[in-house]
Design an enzyme around this catalytic site. Sequence first.
Site, short mmCIF file in Angstrom:
data_model
loop_
_atom_site.label_atom_id
_atom_site.label_comp_id
_atom_site.label_asym_id
_atom_site.label_seq_id
_atom_site.Cartn_x
_atom_site.Cartn_y
_atom_site.Cartn_z
N TYR A 31 0.83 -1.21 0.00
CA TYR A 31 0.00 0.00 0.00
C TYR A 31 0.86 1.26 0.00
CZ TYR A 31 -3.31 -3.55 1.66
OH TYR A 31 -4.06 -4.68 1.82
N TYR A 159 -14.61 -4.57 2.42
CA TYR A 159 -13.25 -4.93 2.02
C TYR A 159 -13.06 -6.41 2.35
CZ TYR A 159 -8.26 -5.58 1.89
OH TYR A 159 -7.01 -6.09 1.61
N ASP A 253 -17.61 -12.65 6.57
CA ASP A 253 -16.16 -12.49 6.59
C ASP A 253 -15.81 -11.87 7.95
OD1 ASP A 253 -13.56 -11.67 6.39
OD2 ASP A 253 -13.77 -10.71 4.44
N LYS A 282 -6.45 -13.07 10.87
CA LYS A 282 -5.99 -11.99 11.74
C LYS A 282 -5.64 -12.46 13.14
CE LYS A 282 -6.95 -8.35 8.91
NZ LYS A 282 -5.86 -7.58 8.34
C1 PLP Z 1 -12.56 -8.38 6.50
C2 PLP Z 1 -11.29 -8.75 5.81
N1 PLP Z 1 -11.30 -9.74 4.91
C3 PLP Z 1 -10.17 -10.14 4.29
C4 PLP Z 1 -8.97 -9.51 4.55
C5 PLP Z 1 -7.72 -9.96 3.84
O1 PLP Z 1 -6.87 -10.59 4.72
P1 PLP Z 1 -5.32 -10.78 4.35
O2 PLP Z 1 -4.71 -9.43 4.39
O3 PLP Z 1 -4.80 -11.69 5.41
O4 PLP Z 1 -5.26 -11.39 3.00
C6 PLP Z 1 -8.92 -8.47 5.47
C7 PLP Z 1 -7.66 -7.76 5.73
O5 PLP Z 1 -7.63 -6.67 6.23
C8 PLP Z 1 -10.11 -8.08 6.12
O6 PLP Z 1 -10.13 -7.09 7.01
#
Ligand code: PLP
Length: 434
Positions: A31, A159, A253, A282
Amino acid sequence: MRTPMDDKTRKQSPPPPVWYEAGLGHVWLPYAQMKTMRPPLAVARTEGCRIVLADGRELIDGIASWWTACHGYNHPHIRVAVERQLKSMPHVMFGGLVHEQALTLARRLAALLPDDLDRVFFCESGSVAVEIAMKMALQYWRNRGVRTRQKFVAFKGGYHGDTTGAMALCDLDVGMHDMFRGALPEQFILDVPQDETTETALERLLQSRADEIAGIVIEPLVQGAGGMRFHAPEVLQRLRTFADRFDLLLIFDEIFTGFGRTGALFACEAAGVVPDIITLSKALTGGTLPLAATIARRKVFEAFWSDDPKQALMHGPTYMGNALACAAANASLDLFEQEPRLQQVRAISEQMTEELGPARELPGVKDVRVKGAIGVVELEKIDDLEALRARFIAEGVFIRPFGNVIYLTPAFTIAARELAQLTGAIVRVLKTIN
Ligand SMILES: Cc1ncc(COP(=O)(O)O)c(C=O)c1O
């Protein structure tokens, strides 16, 4: 990239370590516009809620390494578990082989999640977990002889990751994937159904096109990287009702919201809604090792249960079920059992509500909101994100605003005085920038 020595603020600091100077020209950072970005900070070590820099400065961490380090850094219980696992078996492939840490973790996750969300597929990152959820949903329909259901409904402000399929579920208008418009599969990206108008819009879409849709995907209760937006549990209940009525899979998610971040262990539990598929990552390993999981309800798994090898889920990341990562995750779950994490989240919530509240009166501030251990100050706009980030560093805190939000997602173990330093820095900096 400006070199460290171009940066006036570093002139009095000791020279950067040799590894920094030698390696920086060979790494591509996330980023970041590599040409114009400020030099990244060299980290020597982490400890509790602190990041110790190579030049000796200590920063109080407001972000917990992208929301992962929920027990603080270097928690001894996780360290010991990983060290023990390292001695016996760091990794073994998961194809045709299984091991204690992965099976124990799968059993424990199944027990923690509601209802029959009990079949766990491991991988190494959140984005891949989302890809797997999408693939499961697509194949769920194909295995049942339905080939028309190829699309997903997802939401503005959402996201879900940076891989191609996950990017297509993001809100391209607010996210960072705008330039890939046209190159990504088109999904239905709607407003979160929070009122009559947005609910009707979703209902109309489903009435006319449900037979093209495999599932609905949402970050439950809090949309994170798309702007730290909150919605009410009723939204999720509404989505469950729509999913049932139009025979769609509901995918939560919980990569950001899982493991206590919103105040309950899982957001789905707080909303009293059971999705058909859930993604976790996470904080799963307490911020120590990369691991993610896509967990399916029995009806999803059963659609793959067949004598036909073609109906199997043909997916298998090389490092899936990594034994070190699973050992870390098991140790992290121990900590949720043994230490008062959700109480700590409540205390953080109260403190942030009180201490960020005054920011509401400051010029340029659009909203201040807190849910669980997520504190958000939304501004009308942020002109220079990099400059603002540097202001926080100068205050001795690591806070990484994005878009138009400044947010805190600290470790749940943060001390009240450390949290006060984070909230205090936000209010102080805001008083001077607008
Ligand atoms: C809700 C959500 N889904 C998916 C992801 C993607 O995860 P990664 O960065 O481990 O690929 C993130 C990352 O911030 C997220 O917050």
